[in-house]
Write an enzyme that holds these catalytic residues in place. Structure first.
Site, PDB file in Angstrom:
ATOM      1  N   ASP A   1      18.864 -32.529  -6.194  1.00  0.00           N
ATOM      2  CA  ASP A   1      19.722 -33.429  -5.402  1.00  0.00           C
ATOM      3  C   ASP A   1      20.005 -32.986  -3.960  1.00  0.00           C
ATOM      4  O   ASP A   1      21.154 -33.070  -3.502  1.00  0.00           O
ATOM      5  CB  ASP A   1      21.063 -33.632  -6.131  1.00  0.00           C
ATOM      6  CG  ASP A   1      20.919 -34.335  -7.469  1.00  0.00           C
ATOM      7  OD1 ASP A   1      19.792 -34.652  -7.867  1.00  0.00           O
ATOM      8  OD2 ASP A   1      21.957 -34.563  -8.129  1.00  0.00           O
TER       9      ASP A   1
ATOM     10  N   HIS B   1      22.005 -43.973  -7.995  1.00  0.00           N
ATOM     11  CA  HIS B   1      22.940 -44.874  -8.671  1.00  0.00           C
ATOM     12  C   HIS B   1      22.831 -46.312  -8.162  1.00  0.00           C
ATOM     13  O   HIS B   1      22.704 -46.529  -6.953  1.00  0.00           O
ATOM     14  CB  HIS B   1      24.381 -44.415  -8.426  1.00  0.00           C
ATOM     15  CG  HIS B   1      24.694 -43.045  -8.925  1.00  0.00           C
ATOM     16  ND1 HIS B   1      24.477 -42.649 -10.221  1.00  0.00           N
ATOM     17  CD2 HIS B   1      25.248 -41.958  -8.295  1.00  0.00           C
ATOM     18  CE1 HIS B   1      24.889 -41.385 -10.363  1.00  0.00           C
ATOM     19  NE2 HIS B   1      25.338 -40.943  -9.219  1.00  0.00           N
TER      20      HIS B   1
ATOM     21  N   HIS C   1      28.316 -48.303  -9.732  1.00  0.00           N
ATOM     22  CA  HIS C   1      28.080 -47.407 -10.887  1.00  0.00           C
ATOM     23  C   HIS C   1      29.410 -46.981 -11.511  1.00  0.00           C
ATOM     24  O   HIS C   1      30.413 -46.798 -10.821  1.00  0.00           O
ATOM     25  CB  HIS C   1      27.302 -46.176 -10.414  1.00  0.00           C
ATOM     26  CG  HIS C   1      26.800 -45.317 -11.526  1.00  0.00           C
ATOM     27  ND1 HIS C   1      27.402 -44.132 -11.879  1.00  0.00           N
ATOM     28  CD2 HIS C   1      25.780 -45.501 -12.389  1.00  0.00           C
ATOM     29  CE1 HIS C   1      26.743 -43.612 -12.911  1.00  0.00           C
ATOM     30  NE2 HIS C   1      25.755 -44.423 -13.235  1.00  0.00           N
TER      31      HIS C   1
ATOM     32  N   HIS D   1      28.376 -42.821  -3.933  1.00  0.00           N
ATOM     33  CA  HIS D   1      27.382 -41.906  -3.346  1.00  0.00           C
ATOM     34  C   HIS D   1      26.006 -42.215  -3.918  1.00  0.00           C
ATOM     35  O   HIS D   1      25.877 -42.767  -5.005  1.00  0.00           O
ATOM     36  CB  HIS D   1      27.752 -40.439  -3.640  1.00  0.00           C
ATOM     37  CG  HIS D   1      27.679 -40.106  -5.104  1.00  0.00           C
ATOM     38  ND1 HIS D   1      28.692 -40.410  -5.986  1.00  0.00           N
ATOM     39  CD2 HIS D   1      26.698 -39.539  -5.842  1.00  0.00           C
ATOM     40  CE1 HIS D   1      28.343 -40.030  -7.208  1.00  0.00           C
ATOM     41  NE2 HIS D   1      27.130 -39.512  -7.152  1.00  0.00           N
TER      42      HIS D   1
ATOM     43  N   LYS E   1      17.728 -40.044 -11.452  1.00  0.00           N
ATOM     44  CA  LYS E   1      18.686 -39.998 -12.564  1.00  0.00           C
ATOM     45  C   LYS E   1      19.973 -40.686 -12.152  1.00  0.00           C
ATOM     46  O   LYS E   1      20.269 -40.792 -10.960  1.00  0.00           O
ATOM     47  CB  LYS E   1      18.951 -38.552 -12.971  1.00  0.00           C
ATOM     48  CG  LYS E   1      19.510 -37.725 -11.822  1.00  0.00           C
ATOM     49  CD  LYS E   1      19.641 -36.268 -12.178  1.00  0.00           C
ATOM     50  CE  LYS E   1      20.237 -35.480 -11.041  1.00  0.00           C
ATOM     51  NZ  LYS E   1      21.594 -35.879 -10.662  1.00  0.00           N
TER      52      LYS E   1
ATOM     53  N   CYS F   1      25.385 -30.818 -11.013  1.00  0.00           N
ATOM     54  CA  CYS F   1      24.000 -31.101 -11.398  1.00  0.00           C
ATOM     55  C   CYS F   1      23.166 -29.841 -11.627  1.00  0.00           C
ATOM     56  O   CYS F   1      22.318 -29.826 -12.520  1.00  0.00           O
ATOM     57  CB  CYS F   1      23.366 -32.046 -10.388  1.00  0.00           C
ATOM     58  SG  CYS F   1      24.165 -33.676 -10.451  1.00  0.00           S
TER      59      CYS F   1
END
Ligand code: VGL
Ligand code: ZN
Length: 200
Positions: free
Chosen positions: A12, A52, A56, A85, A109, A154
């Site tokens: 990420d 996302h 979300h 985000h 993801k 994450c």
């Protein structure tokens, strides 16, 4: 050069997690030159991208009366609510422009509206797979080094799932940065060590 059975997973490194982004991680961009250089040492490089849809369920804005960083109970367990985000196809979801993106594989993801996904391996219900374990295994990979953002979300979820899936795991903390909500950074590092990651 690491042997071909050892992959690098870069978590990420996206604009929204870097300074000026919607969910900025302090010094999130400082790790990029080191990560780019480290890519030279690996035959298998996997990038993950938090991805996302608008609205979300992990966004505080989707829960009237709630604020960012509140905890709520979802069907799959407790969930932190985040500022909006990494919305698909926006600049915030793009990789930081300084990051090398000549990777073998990009895993997206967090794209299911009702469930968050911190880990590169499983969504936050800890059972819905992303497919990464199968990708690695079919390439004969049994060890992974994990770097990126954020150490306490994450990165640590990915490291712990990798161990659970039978991979040997190294986390290079100098190439990670954390969010640190109420001590989450220290407890993530303890948790990764307890589970058997080499945390360097
Ligand atoms: C992350 C919070 C929400 C991360 C992603 O990359 O650590 N944290 N979504
Ligand atoms: Zn997210």
């Amino acid at each position: 050069m690491h042997p071909a059975d050892h992959a690098l997973i870069v978590i990420d490194v996206q604009n929204d997690f870097c300074p000026g982004g919607a969910l900025e991680v302090k010094e999130g961009d400082v790790i990029i030159p080191g990560i780019n250089a480290l890519m030279n040492d690996f035959d298998a490089v996997i990038l993950t991208q938090d991805w996302h849809p608008a609205g979300h369920s992990s966004f505080a804005s989707s829960h009237p009366g709630r604020s960012a960083y509140d905890m709520i109970e979802m069907s799959y367990g407790p969930q932190v609510l985040w500022p909006d985000h990494c919305i698909q196809m926006t600049g915030g979801a793009a990789f930081h422009p300084a990051l090398r993106t000549d990777a073998n594989m990009i895993i997206r993801k967090g794209f299911r509206p009702g469930i968050d996904s911190y880990s590169a391996f499983f969504e936050n219900d800890r059972v819905t797979p992303t497919g990464l374990a199968g990708y690695l295994r079919t390439r004969g990979i049994d060890a992974v080094t994990v770097v990126g953002l954020a150490t306490d979300f994450c990165v640590s979820y990915s490291a712990q799932d990798a161990i659970r899936m039978g991979f040997a795991v190294t986390v290079l903390t100098e190439l990670c940065r954390g969010i640190d909500l109420d001590g989450s950074l220290a407890s993530a590092i303890d948790g990764m060590r307890r589970d058997g990651a080499r945390v360097a």
